[in-house]
Design an enzyme around this catalytic site. Sequence first.
Site, mmCIF file in Angstrom:
data_model
loop_
_atom_site.group_PDB
_atom_site.id
_atom_site.type_symbol
_atom_site.label_atom_id
_atom_site.label_comp_id
_atom_site.label_asym_id
_atom_site.label_seq_id
_atom_site.Cartn_x
_atom_site.Cartn_y
_atom_site.Cartn_z
ATOM 1 N N LYS A 44 0.530 -0.982 0.508
ATOM 2 C CA LYS A 44 0.266 -0.044 -0.179
ATOM 3 C C LYS A 44 0.549 0.987 0.329
ATOM 4 C CE LYS A 44 -3.785 -0.072 3.040
ATOM 5 N NZ LYS A 44 -4.281 -0.191 3.916
ATOM 6 N N ARG A 69 -2.864 2.865 8.825
ATOM 7 C CA ARG A 69 -3.367 1.538 8.250
ATOM 8 C C ARG A 69 -1.894 0.696 7.992
ATOM 9 N NH1 ARG A 69 -7.895 2.208 4.917
ATOM 10 N NH2 ARG A 69 -7.889 4.680 4.500
ATOM 11 N N GLY A 79 -8.001 -7.022 4.891
ATOM 12 C CA GLY A 79 -8.011 -7.038 6.477
ATOM 13 C C GLY A 79 -7.783 -7.616 7.213
ATOM 14 N N MET A 97 -5.044 -7.154 9.263
ATOM 15 C CA MET A 97 -4.604 -5.969 10.335
ATOM 16 C C MET A 97 -5.350 -4.582 10.205
ATOM 17 S SD MET A 97 -0.565 -6.810 9.889
ATOM 18 C CE MET A 97 -0.273 -6.218 8.494
ATOM 19 N N ARG A 157 -4.041 -1.420 -5.813
ATOM 20 C CA ARG A 157 -2.690 -3.013 -6.088
ATOM 21 C C ARG A 157 -3.270 -3.472 -7.231
ATOM 22 N NH1 ARG A 157 -5.571 -4.809 -0.753
ATOM 23 N NH2 ARG A 157 -7.772 -5.234 -1.666
ATOM 24 N N HIS A 198 -15.596 -8.721 2.399
ATOM 25 C CA HIS A 198 -14.761 -10.122 2.834
ATOM 26 C C HIS A 198 -15.412 -11.272 2.113
ATOM 27 C CE1 HIS A 198 -12.835 -12.375 5.860
ATOM 28 N NE2 HIS A 198 -12.193 -12.124 5.722
ATOM 29 N N ARG A 240 -4.522 -47.767 -16.931
ATOM 30 C CA ARG A 240 -4.167 -48.659 -15.471
ATOM 31 C C ARG A 240 -5.327 -50.015 -16.139
ATOM 32 N NH1 ARG A 240 -5.301 -43.500 -13.426
ATOM 33 N NH2 ARG A 240 -3.940 -42.730 -12.371
ATOM 34 N N ARG A 253 -0.452 -49.671 -18.469
ATOM 35 C CA ARG A 253 0.158 -50.712 -17.558
ATOM 36 C C ARG A 253 -0.296 -51.667 -17.462
ATOM 37 N NH1 ARG A 253 0.542 -47.775 -11.944
ATOM 38 N NH2 ARG A 253 -1.391 -48.677 -12.058
ATOM 39 N N GLU A 295 9.499 -46.902 -10.082
ATOM 40 C CA GLU A 295 8.643 -45.951 -8.623
ATOM 41 C C GLU A 295 9.504 -46.338 -7.776
ATOM 42 O OE1 GLU A 295 4.569 -47.564 -9.290
ATOM 43 O OE2 GLU A 295 5.457 -49.043 -10.088
ATOM 44 N N SER A 354 8.410 -44.032 -17.933
ATOM 45 C CA SER A 354 7.639 -43.168 -16.627
ATOM 46 C C SER A 354 8.282 -43.420 -14.996
ATOM 47 C CB SER A 354 5.968 -44.156 -17.100
ATOM 48 O OG SER A 354 5.085 -43.141 -16.778
ATOM 49 N N GLY A 367 7.000 -43.016 -11.771
ATOM 50 C CA GLY A 367 6.063 -43.753 -10.990
ATOM 51 C C GLY A 367 5.956 -42.833 -9.244
ATOM 52 N N THR A 368 5.497 -41.302 -9.368
ATOM 53 C CA THR A 368 6.641 -40.586 -8.057
ATOM 54 C C THR A 368 5.117 -40.447 -7.135
ATOM 55 O OG1 THR A 368 5.171 -38.662 -9.403
ATOM 56 C CG2 THR A 368 7.267 -38.638 -10.136
ATOM 57 N N ASN A 369 4.099 -41.499 -7.085
ATOM 58 C CA ASN A 369 3.628 -41.460 -6.011
ATOM 59 C C ASN A 369 4.059 -42.625 -5.160
ATOM 60 O OD1 ASN A 369 1.320 -40.069 -7.221
ATOM 61 N ND2 ASN A 369 0.083 -41.580 -7.450
ATOM 62 N N ASP A 370 4.327 -44.000 -6.025
ATOM 63 C CA ASP A 370 5.246 -44.808 -5.162
ATOM 64 C C ASP A 370 6.758 -44.648 -4.793
ATOM 65 O OD1 ASP A 370 3.028 -45.872 -4.731
ATOM 66 O OD2 ASP A 370 3.375 -47.706 -6.423
ATOM 67 N N CYS A 388 3.903 -39.774 -14.255
ATOM 68 C CA CYS A 388 2.819 -40.741 -14.621
ATOM 69 C C CYS A 388 1.933 -40.663 -12.650
ATOM 70 C CB CYS A 388 2.045 -41.889 -15.148
ATOM 71 S SG CYS A 388 2.782 -43.037 -14.010
ATOM 72 N N TYR A 417 7.595 -35.761 -21.430
ATOM 73 C CA TYR A 417 6.042 -34.841 -20.751
ATOM 74 C C TYR A 417 5.941 -35.993 -19.202
ATOM 75 C CZ TYR A 417 5.333 -40.369 -20.902
ATOM 76 O OH TYR A 417 5.397 -41.193 -20.326
#
Lengths: 867, 867
Positions: free
Chosen positions: A8, A79, A88, A90, A329, A445, A551, A607, A735, A754, A756-759, A821, A841
């Site tokens: 501000k 302010r 809002g 502070m 702003r 708000h 899958r 897969r 993975e 590929s 498998g970033t979850n596992d 993936c 990819y």
Amino acid sequence: MRNLLGGKGANLAEMAALGLPVPPGFTITTEACAAFLADGGLDLSGDVARQAREALQDIEEQMGRRFGSATDPLLVSVRSGAPASMPGMMDTVLNLGLNGTTVEGLARASGSDRFAWDSYRRFIQMYCGVVLDLDHGDFEDILDEIKDEEGISEDSGLTAASLKEVVARFRHHAHSRLHEPFPEDPFEQLWGAVRAVFRSWNNRRAVDYRRIHGIPDTPGTAVNVQAMVFGNMGEDCATGVAFTRNPDTGTRTPFGEYLANAQGEDVVAGLRTPWPIASADDGTSLEERMPDAWAELVSVMDRLEQHFRDMQDVEFTIERHRLFMLQTRNAKRSVQAALKVAVDMATEGLITRREALMRIDPRDLDRLLHPVPDPCAPRQVIARGLPGSPGAASGMAVFHADDAQALGAEGRAVILVRPETSPEDIHGMHAARGILTRHGGQTSHAALVARGMGRPCVTGAGGIRVDPAKDLLVTGSVTIRKGDIITIDGSTGEVIAGEIPTRQPEQSGEFEIFMAWADEARTLGVRANAETPADAARAREFGADGIGLCRTEHMFFEDGRIIAMREMIMAEDVEGRRRPLERILPMQRADLVELFRTMAGLPVTVRLLDPPLHEFLPTGLRELEELARHTGTDVEHVRLRAASLRELNPMLGHRGCRLGISHPEIYEMQVRAILEAALEAERAEGEPVHLEIMVPLVATGRELAVIRQSIDAVAAAVAAEAGERPHYQVGTMIELPRAALQAGDIARSADFFSFGTNDLTQTVFGISRDDSGRFIERYLEEDIFAEDPFVTLDTEGVGEFVALASTRGRCTKSDLGLGICGEHGGDPASIAFCHRTGLDYVSCSPYRIPIARLAAAQAAIQEQDSS
Amino acid sequence: MRNLLGGKGANLAEMAALGLPVPPGFTITTEACAAFLADGGLDLSGDVARQAREALQDIEEQMGRRFGSATDPLLVSVRSGAPASMPGMMDTVLNLGLNGTTVEGLARASGSDRFAWDSYRRFIQMYCGVVLDLDHGDFEDILDEIKDEEGISEDSGLTAASLKEVVARFRHHAHSRLHEPFPEDPFEQLWGAVRAVFRSWNNRRAVDYRRIHGIPDTPGTAVNVQAMVFGNMGEDCATGVAFTRNPDTGTRTPFGEYLANAQGEDVVAGLRTPWPIASADDGTSLEERMPDAWAELVSVMDRLEQHFRDMQDVEFTIERHRLFMLQTRNAKRSVQAALKVAVDMATEGLITRREALMRIDPRDLDRLLHPVPDPCAPRQVIARGLPGSPGAASGMAVFHADDAQALGAEGRAVILVRPETSPEDIHGMHAARGILTRHGGQTSHAALVARGMGRPCVTGAGGIRVDPAKDLLVTGSVTIRKGDIITIDGSTGEVIAGEIPTRQPEQSGEFEIFMAWADEARTLGVRANAETPADAARAREFGADGIGLCRTEHMFFEDGRIIAMREMIMAEDVEGRRRPLERILPMQRADLVELFRTMAGLPVTVRLLDPPLHEFLPTGLRELEELARHTGTDVEHVRLRAASLRELNPMLGHRGCRLGISHPEIYEMQVRAILEAALEAERAEGEPVHLEIMVPLVATGRELAVIRQSIDAVAAAVAAEAGERPHYQVGTMIELPRAALQAGDIARSADFFSFGTNDLTQTVFGISRDDSGRFIERYLEEDIFAEDPFVTLDTEGVGEFVALASTRGRCTKSDLGLGICGEHGGDPASIAFCHRTGLDYVSCSPYRIPIARLAAAQAAIQEQDSS
């Protein structure tokens, strides 16, 4: 100088430098705040006080008024203003400088006793709340008391005399509570207010807001001290909030709300319903009522937009027809608006296309893509309000922020319903799927915060009565109690009883243009995780470059297949398994033919079976009986078999290629189905199928080599039978940490990897995603994790594996295909990592395809910019 | 030239070169075998046949007999001999060269019709079994038939005339089964036998044996063709097996067994109980009966031992007082014997101490250390046999190898009981905990194989009757049925009904000497995983250099503690948890004081709580009720709490330092108990406690930093209260792939790392150890895993992480301590890896300490030898 002056303060300074009508003022820096807080937060340093006094003299000169003057006193606003926007969050004190003496001077100067005493009572009330920490409600009670005594119902009915009485009682109340009189000395008032703003940096709602929005805790807030200008000195005064373009739609027309004869807080608090600034042809608009001020405002806004090269959100006050800009702003906006503004500005030549692409947070696109309530579905609209924040949401109605948080934490969908919201409700708004308020406009708000959080929101639903004490809302004949399901449509303002079906929203023309620009900019491919032809079709529609993960086991859960699958699992030997597998084969093949035809011309990664077999077995008695009947055994036998397959840690169990090796007949069936389907789809479409067969959960090169051999053998058999060679690549998921290390060896049998970033995240961290809820929240709170590693790829750990495996894999085979993936494939920060690491990819759920396309474009632009 | 000539052939050639009395012969190489098998296994090449004919002429010249002669025919033996010893696994044909003509020549030359015709019938029987694949039992039936007809019961009662009849009927039987006459041409016989031996390389029992013993499948076996000498030409003939030292005890006196007037197979087959070779003062020994041959044998054995620099196992035949050596090889021996022989030979100066250390497979030491039946315990000895292979074992009696395998696979302890064993029983012997046979001596098949496998074995238990058909054994008045528990003591030959308590065996003096040599040679430290003072004392006794892993949670399971632990888990908040923790504190402290005192002067690594809390909750109704009573709730509430803590993948769940961070009060209690205990133990012993506090399951540097800070804070508080600063180091387990990567960062807060290779193997492979049984067996069979990675550290994968973390950790902190505390710490191959990787120590279970000490010594020696 945002970091030193706050957003501000910096913008005010910039506006002043541009020669715009800004009330004179000065800014106490964030550095002073940091020093003050570090020093224990007790007293302002002598330097700060001295410099403030000097700056105040400048204001006095510019305004021709003196601070503490008994004839024409200078009043100031105090302010907060942090480097990052925290609307809002502070505290603010207005009308500072009023006391028993200066109030008379103000009355004289303004010609209105009533105005002066009303300002004074507002000041005391605000100062007591913000600086002296007294309960706001007590003052409201005193006000109500006097209104009762005088038999009036509205504040506007109070006379100057009654307001004097109000002031007297306010001061008495403050004195008795604080055991010392309310401060008379304007400087004492000023120092108190500055200290309070500094301290407000660390109040709970500010801390919460920063945590939710990822804003750093240092340096602190600046304080802006500015000459007061009055929107409430009479009917030739006004105050308002305006956007240079429409923040919901992005349309290039000024948009905003104002109140005549009011102070700014009245607009934001949402207690009075404001009028629109631009002509609504009903005589209420600023354009109609104060055409000169309106013309100046429009011109100022135009200059601001040109100067800041972005859509602005301004606060203004008109004091006796004279326009003052209180703040500007970069405007918050709906993603629809952001998209239109970005495309328009690039088309107008104000910004480049690359800048336009960088203007949208890819995650926000999500809101454009998710279903909206089906407009044709029957619906019981129980109320209408203002479209506060776009999108639709269904959930249980709850009436307290704490309830929203508690139920949200249990994974329940809730709609937070409040008379209005305040910063105290932030945690509940965050936990809710949507917000509904009775009061407030589109800049209230509730609307502002909801839009920032991406929550659908309906505000100003005047037709409903909200009773938090009784946990209910009443609308005409309908009563909704806590726990009842309602749906809100933040795009239309509708409130609907119950849950209603949703459908895909249509995309604006700007969306198509914008995404085409993104595709031009990006080098990373974006594929979809999809199994059904419907998902595949949606993925194509959303611009996917192919399917990165189909899958196959999902097909096994469908009716008529699951029983064959279960028979297979119940069988004691290979022969017993082959019979049901032969029944599954044509079904799997038929599904895949359709999928391949839908994706004709694009790559499709299929897969092989991944989950452990016990996931397919039933638990309900009816299904157990059915299976026992089918397999000619009894329920006990089926239960025993299921128990014998149960695992202590199924995530690390007998699944993926381990099943492929111990039960080779399953993969053989699947590979045959896949290859036959590919040949059939090719014949039907006359286009080649770019087929990639993917083996899950490989840890050693030998595993993949063994399975690849078997795939090649099936392919040779299929070729011999069909008289046509199916074309395919064979690759693997990376993975497991070991697979990443052994990537060089594994690549010998792989055409692609590929990730498998979850596992991989589960094994790299040793954290089960399903069980992590118990401690990850704590870890995030305590900053042990900067991000949830299941949401944003952990570049330090998991990322090192991805990079290492890419290097080792390509060292063995330079043209090895590389993709990802896991869920991370749809997360912008993770996509940027994938781009930097040189993957080909990312693959993500269909709804995330546009997000990924934009994130990939931004990653490419950032790379070019930094090189 | 073992690889080309096989072990037997190479040793025969070497003995011949030494001038020892070896019957002349020649060896057909393993290369010829490989070529033959690769070529389909049908015909011998012309080259092989030509060279064999030439070599046979040499033998004829040396023996002065001709192959196929009608007057004094040369007979030959045809035996297999692979590069690695595979006793009894492949086939042998004796007396080859006999036919209708040569049998008369043999009768003439030997002066005994009966001997000649007996040799002929044996040859036909053996040749039909080995080469022509006819059922051995049919020939036994014919023999029994004739004995019945003649009214005699023993083979020795058969006259030359009856034996002629036997031969006639044997030949008739063979002719009718094969539809062609039994081969008369000695060369045809020879080629048939060579081909059969080659083919026997791939028979099932040979393939099984190689798999069990890790012997490679290539190149194949050699064939040894040797002139026959006869131990069965009369009472001045004998045949036997001898060891240069006692294979059970290692004592330096020749040991062996022989039979007079017999062929070698009679000794090995165990059908007749042989006499000892060395004097037993009853007139039966070779020493007493043939003193000249005995003296020559002793002298030959002495030369062999000097030449081969190792204890030898020889086969000999005495033909009319003339000694012939048929075979020599390094002798299999019990580990007790191996230890004594190694120490003795080094003391005698025959080998160096380093060679002595390399002579023992560290895994074999295991057998010296495990408990033996308590000699004072009451026992019902139901039979006595010969001590076939040392050690004791209890288990269910089973009577078939297949049963042993099936029950063993279920994890049941079984004792395989057989009349005698044959190579067909190998898989059952491997699956059994011990072996008991009625027949056979200490060099019988059962004893030899059991000793090689390290299974206790009792042979020649003549007092029992074994009836496999009825699944029982009978001994006097006792009948043991399948499933009844028996105990055998292979060191004493006792067979005992039921299971009896065991106690620690006493170690020989050689053991102490040998282990002292190992300690001199090794550079790697060896610590113990131990929690109880008893385990700690045993670890010290076994020579541990300290404790590398004390799991504090084990102390929580004891009575009186578990209930407090459960109350803690049931508590809703921090305060509710602190109360039971305060009750646990003094108990934990007292345990640790004792442990620290036991280990005075040595390092002790104490690990903070690791398992997830639900592991401490009860499942039984009675315990649930007790807990509900204690916590003032009901069973349903307790059940719900337990259910809420349950995890899908507890291995990857809320455990280790994650608990330490979410429930800091637990670690605070533990750290206080540990530090107070250390101070108390120091005061009591007057010696410093080398305390290392270890934090489990760390994945990020921040986790350890947070916990280290809290440990230091508790230490400061303890120091202030005690007026004494406790000394301690803080370190962490490296057991997650991410921790290995982030080792550089983690080392900032760590004084040491201890690699938790159990969990590291689980996460690196993504394999739950508890669930891996389902497929790891298959993986080993299919050679996808060369070793079970939970037994032997996977150097390619897990090992790369260990090496990487060591490098990165020491890069941050050059004096960082490095150890390993998984099961691998007691596995010799893994220990060698730890040595090469530069770790400071391994830590393993107390019983494995000596194994680890020796393995560490061998690793150091190997490193020096290869540098």
